[in-house]
Scaffold this active site. Sequence first.
Site, PDB file in Angstrom:
ATOM      1  N   CYS A   1      30.077  -9.298  72.272  1.00 27.97           N
ATOM      2  CA  CYS A   1      30.922  -8.111  72.454  1.00 27.97           C
ATOM      3  C   CYS A   1      30.269  -6.855  71.884  1.00 27.97           C
ATOM      4  O   CYS A   1      29.856  -6.809  70.723  1.00 27.97           O
ATOM      5  CB  CYS A   1      32.299  -8.396  71.851  1.00 27.97           C
ATOM      6  SG  CYS A   1      33.032  -7.114  70.842  1.00 27.97           S
TER       7      CYS A   1
ATOM      8  N   CYS B   1      31.835  -5.151  68.913  1.00 22.33           N
ATOM      9  CA  CYS B   1      31.629  -5.941  67.692  1.00 22.33           C
ATOM     10  C   CYS B   1      30.244  -5.638  67.116  1.00 22.33           C
ATOM     11  O   CYS B   1      30.076  -5.501  65.903  1.00 22.33           O
ATOM     12  CB  CYS B   1      31.735  -7.433  67.987  1.00 22.33           C
ATOM     13  SG  CYS B   1      33.279  -7.908  68.800  1.00 22.33           S
TER      14      CYS B   1
ATOM     15  N   CYS C   1      35.036   6.470  92.592  1.00 27.04           N
ATOM     16  CA  CYS C   1      35.855   5.263  92.424  1.00 27.04           C
ATOM     17  C   CYS C   1      35.813   4.379  93.664  1.00 27.04           C
ATOM     18  O   CYS C   1      36.173   4.792  94.768  1.00 27.04           O
ATOM     19  CB  CYS C   1      37.268   5.692  92.043  1.00 27.04           C
ATOM     20  SG  CYS C   1      38.616   4.704  92.684  1.00 27.04           S
TER      21      CYS C   1
ATOM     22  N   CYS D   1      39.038   3.592  95.519  1.00 27.27           N
ATOM     23  CA  CYS D   1      39.500   4.757  96.290  1.00 27.27           C
ATOM     24  C   CYS D   1      38.795   4.791  97.636  1.00 27.27           C
ATOM     25  O   CYS D   1      39.403   5.065  98.669  1.00 27.27           O
ATOM     26  CB  CYS D   1      39.214   6.060  95.527  1.00 27.27           C
ATOM     27  SG  CYS D   1      39.903   6.090  93.865  1.00 27.27           S
TER      28      CYS D   1
END
Length: 503
Positions: free
Chosen positions: A52, A55, A386, A389
């Site tokens: 992660c 992290c 996007c 979209c």
Amino acid sequence: MRSVQNFAWGLLAAATVAAAADSDVTQLTKATFDDFVKTNDLVLAEFFAPWCGHCKALAPEYEEAATTLKEKNIKLAKIDCTEEQDLCSTHGVEGYPTLKIFRGPDNVSAYKGQRKANAITSYMIKQSLPAVSLLTKDTLEEFKKADKAVVVAYFDASDKASNETFTQIADKLRDNFPFGASNDAALAEAEGVKVPGVVLYKDFDEGKSVFSGKFEAEAIEKFTKTASTPLIGEVGPETYSDYMSAGIPLAYIFAEEADERKELSEALKPIAEAHRGVINFATIDAKAFGAHAGNLNLKADKFPAFAIQETVKNLKYPFDQELEITHDAIKKFVDDFVGGKIEPSIKSEPIPEKQEGVTVVVAKNYKDIVLDDTKDVLIEFYAPWCGHCKALAPKYDELAALYAKSEWKDKVVIAKVDATANDVPDEIQGFPTIKLYAAGSKDAPATYSGPRSVEDLIKFIKENGKYKAEVSEAEAEAETPVAPAATESGKEEAKETDVHDEL
Ligand SMILES: *[C@@H]1O[C@H](CO)[C@@H](O)[C@H](O)[C@H]1NC(C)=O
Ligand SMILES: *[C@@H]1O[C@H](CO)[C@@H](O)[C@H](O)[C@H]1NC(C)=O
């Protein structure tokens, strides 16, 4: 073969233990966890996954905080959830990193501070103190240094009402400040306070602020907020959300070099002083966060720059970047802002000369089209990058065409707006967002959450519009519904909102 592998794993494990020995963060497993939180009064535990990114960014900060907090007997621990799945699910871990505070195994609360070493340190020290520390002449000086701002009340031992009021405030704000109280009258006098009174001690600006109002919770809370905000602070990842939720406008001083920020701060200090508690002033590093200038409708490549953001309605007041930032020019600008003499800057594409197909909305015609009270207006808020979209576009065109050639062509508008190029009043969480502003109820638009098919959009318009307008789906029949209607919040969007995330 098996024994060789075991041997290799053994070596790796030994290496890990050796590395961990230098660390003040204790790595816990199912076998060690309970005992650790039982034997340590106050523990901050990080539930993480090795892959992660957040992290990884936290790791060095967490190490640094662990080292600082060691001497205060506050322990920092971490749990690798890829290895300790049971332990992590017992503790309801759903995302990484998750940070929790343990006061024994049964008293668990969420860590609500920032993920920076000094923020973790300061937050955990506050957790370790009682809500209100009882202070004397001998402990006051040390207490003043407990954090960058501490709040101390002075009242008589018999004054139960003030004690109760102050304890209430402390309970509410204990994550923000260390709170102390003293009933030593001589000490109060020496500190220049009339009892009952409050002093906020700080390691910046004038060093201390004395509350001189009536000893009431609301007034004292407001005082702590104002007095603890630096006269000219700094906008950055750790402070941005506080400024945004402060309830008063924020004036930004953008400059690329630290020297320049300091110089401008000095020049503008009297203006900040005059508007203390009304407008917050802060510098911002234009090298690191220059893109944020764009959000304030400033050009993001011309610094230094100045802008005021009204944080409640998110209105932007950029100072003309062709002008020099001087005390006098900014004083006039700020006075005009306070006097309501400046119009907010609205980012808008030009109004299209003619409309065909899907109606194109821009900031400048938003009111005329979207809020036209005689029409049901379906509007899509999109971003050019996007993908969802783009996938919707042909269906949306088809929808517009269906209504345009129907009996509803003067009653129903199918519209779209590029929300990255136009300031719209709507708060948009993801792209695309589709809303229906029905005729006669423009203040309560319905937000679409169904599958993005022509058929379902028609149904939505019929169910939520004033005119219950339905068009023939004949041409839409071949359409396969696309579910679920995820909005895009992937890396492309992160690009666009990076600065907001960063700050
Ligand atoms: C947890 O600890 C805090 C701080 O000591 C205390 O105020 C709170 O009452 C405790 N909660 C429980 C459920 O024991
Ligand atoms: C406030 O009240 C608590 C509880 O009665 C008491 O322990 C504390 O000493 C009082 N604080 C001061 C500053 O008098």
